[in-house]
Design an enzyme around this catalytic site. Sequence first.
Site, PDB file in Angstrom:
ATOM      1  N   LYS A 296      16.564  -6.519  33.994  1.00  0.00           N
ATOM      2  CA  LYS A 296      17.176  -6.246  32.681  1.00  0.00           C
ATOM      3  C   LYS A 296      17.256  -6.933  31.601  1.00  0.00           C
ATOM      4  O   LYS A 296      17.243  -7.887  31.451  1.00  0.00           O
ATOM      5  CB  LYS A 296      18.276  -5.669  33.429  1.00  0.00           C
ATOM      6  CG  LYS A 296      19.411  -5.515  32.616  1.00  0.00           C
ATOM      7  CD  LYS A 296      21.024  -4.801  33.227  1.00  0.00           C
ATOM      8  CE  LYS A 296      22.020  -4.368  32.346  1.00  0.00           C
ATOM      9  NZ  LYS A 296      23.290  -4.432  32.922  1.00  0.00           N
TER      10      LYS A 296
ATOM     11  N   LYS B 166      14.865  -2.215  33.202  1.00  0.00           N
ATOM     12  CA  LYS B 166      15.464  -1.600  31.791  1.00  0.00           C
ATOM     13  C   LYS B 166      14.933  -2.338  31.252  1.00  0.00           C
ATOM     14  O   LYS B 166      15.238  -3.392  30.970  1.00  0.00           O
ATOM     15  CB  LYS B 166      16.548  -1.640  33.159  1.00  0.00           C
ATOM     16  CG  LYS B 166      18.045  -1.236  32.451  1.00  0.00           C
ATOM     17  CD  LYS B 166      19.609  -1.098  32.662  1.00  0.00           C
ATOM     18  CE  LYS B 166      20.312  -0.471  31.945  1.00  0.00           C
ATOM     19  NZ  LYS B 166      21.343  -1.405  32.288  1.00  0.00           N
TER      20      LYS B 166
HETATM   21  C1  PBG Z   1      26.597  -2.694  33.227  1.00  0.00           C
HETATM   22  C2  PBG Z   1      25.908  -2.038  32.346  1.00  0.00           C
HETATM   23  C3  PBG Z   1      25.206  -1.341  31.719  1.00  0.00           C
HETATM   24  C4  PBG Z   1      23.940  -0.726  30.780  1.00  0.00           C
HETATM   25  C5  PBG Z   1      24.206  -0.233  32.584  1.00  0.00           C
HETATM   26  N1  PBG Z   1      25.115  -1.445  33.499  1.00  0.00           N
HETATM   27  C6  PBG Z   1      25.354  -2.617  30.114  1.00  0.00           C
HETATM   28  C7  PBG Z   1      24.981  -3.624  29.495  1.00  0.00           C
HETATM   29  O1  PBG Z   1      24.033  -4.321  30.642  1.00  0.00           O
HETATM   30  O2  PBG Z   1      25.652  -3.857  28.376  1.00  0.00           O
HETATM   31  C8  PBG Z   1      23.189   0.006  30.536  1.00  0.00           C
HETATM   32  C9  PBG Z   1      22.991   1.401  30.841  1.00  0.00           C
HETATM   33  C10 PBG Z   1      22.544   2.321  28.952  1.00  0.00           C
HETATM   34  O3  PBG Z   1      22.524   1.361  28.040  1.00  0.00           O
HETATM   35  O4  PBG Z   1      22.523   3.616  29.636  1.00  0.00           O
HETATM   36  N2  PBG Z   1      26.036  -4.324  33.224  1.00  0.00           N
END
Ligand code: PBG
Length: 329
Positions: free
Chosen positions: A198, A251
């Site tokens: 991520k 992601k």
């Molecule tokens: C929670 C999380 C996030 C997303 C999914 N889980 C936001 C972040 O990390 O700030 C992003 C998903 C999206 O942008 O559609 N931590």
Amino acid sequence: MSPDRPAGTRLRRLRRTPALREAVAESRLTAGNLIEPVFVRPGGGPPEAIPSMPGVHRRSPADAASWAAGAVEDGVGAVLLFGLPRKKDARGREAASPDSAVATAIRELRARRPDALVITDVCLCAYTTHGHCGILRGGEVDNEATLPALARVAVAHARAGADLVAPSAMMDHQVAALREALDSAGFSRVGILGYSAKYASAFYGPFREAADSAPAEGDRRGYQLDVRNAREALREIASDIAEGADLVMVKPALPSLDILARARARFDVPIAAYQVSGEYAMLKAAGARGWLDEPRAAREALAAIRRAGADLIITYYARAIAREDRDAR
Ligand code: PBG
């Protein structure tokens, strides 16, 4: 026949008709491989629109359950639930409450559709006053203090009826912490979808509006991956698998096709990709201006994510695509 035109290789032959193209397609976009994210907020009342994500809403638990049940009936493979709290605090306590909006929605969805595949996001950012994904100590997110908090959230979701929990806080050893806690609470059957690779991405902007989860100060670069790094992403995936992740995730999706392709070649676990809020917002915005043919561009992006190696795609287009495919039949 000239040497640069070998007899037999006429690649256009297999592109001539729709039936030929369908027969030789190397990958397919099918609703069963798509996961629909659902935002659940406490209380009742009608769905609230999210301006930067046209077509996506924050929903009450009852409405989220019926929307999610409808998505499953339309053919989507799974739903991924995100929650908002009644009240935020420094430690994000409400995330682990049996009465959180998410836990309530899971129970209602289970009652409607026992067969639905239900996944939950396990993180603290929407529940903390400071908006970080873990517990702060001395201005930094404290890894070890955060692990038991995340584990409690996962167990609460399992108890409510989740099939898979998806830790997204990017804490080291979060998969191991969840696995241990789930097993000792009697939930060895509940699986873990690691948000393994991520990135610290600007493409999460609209989501943070939806989940009200932007950090009050600073950013997430102290825990999420640096966009410049690929090898590090593969190390994250390997360590999540070693800790017991049943599935892993990359992601954001379209900006990480290289990671998807490399992960596909290297690992044998199912791989999910998350087409995040900003990827959706770009397509929506350009479509609304008539600058792109949005439905075609959306399918092309999703097809590319599948081609790169994703088995599953989390996308805000999931239910729409399931409906189109059903209506086309
Ligand atoms: C929670 C999380 C996030 C997303 C999914 N889980 C936001 C972040 O990390 O700030 C992003 C998903 C999206 O942008 O559609 N931590």
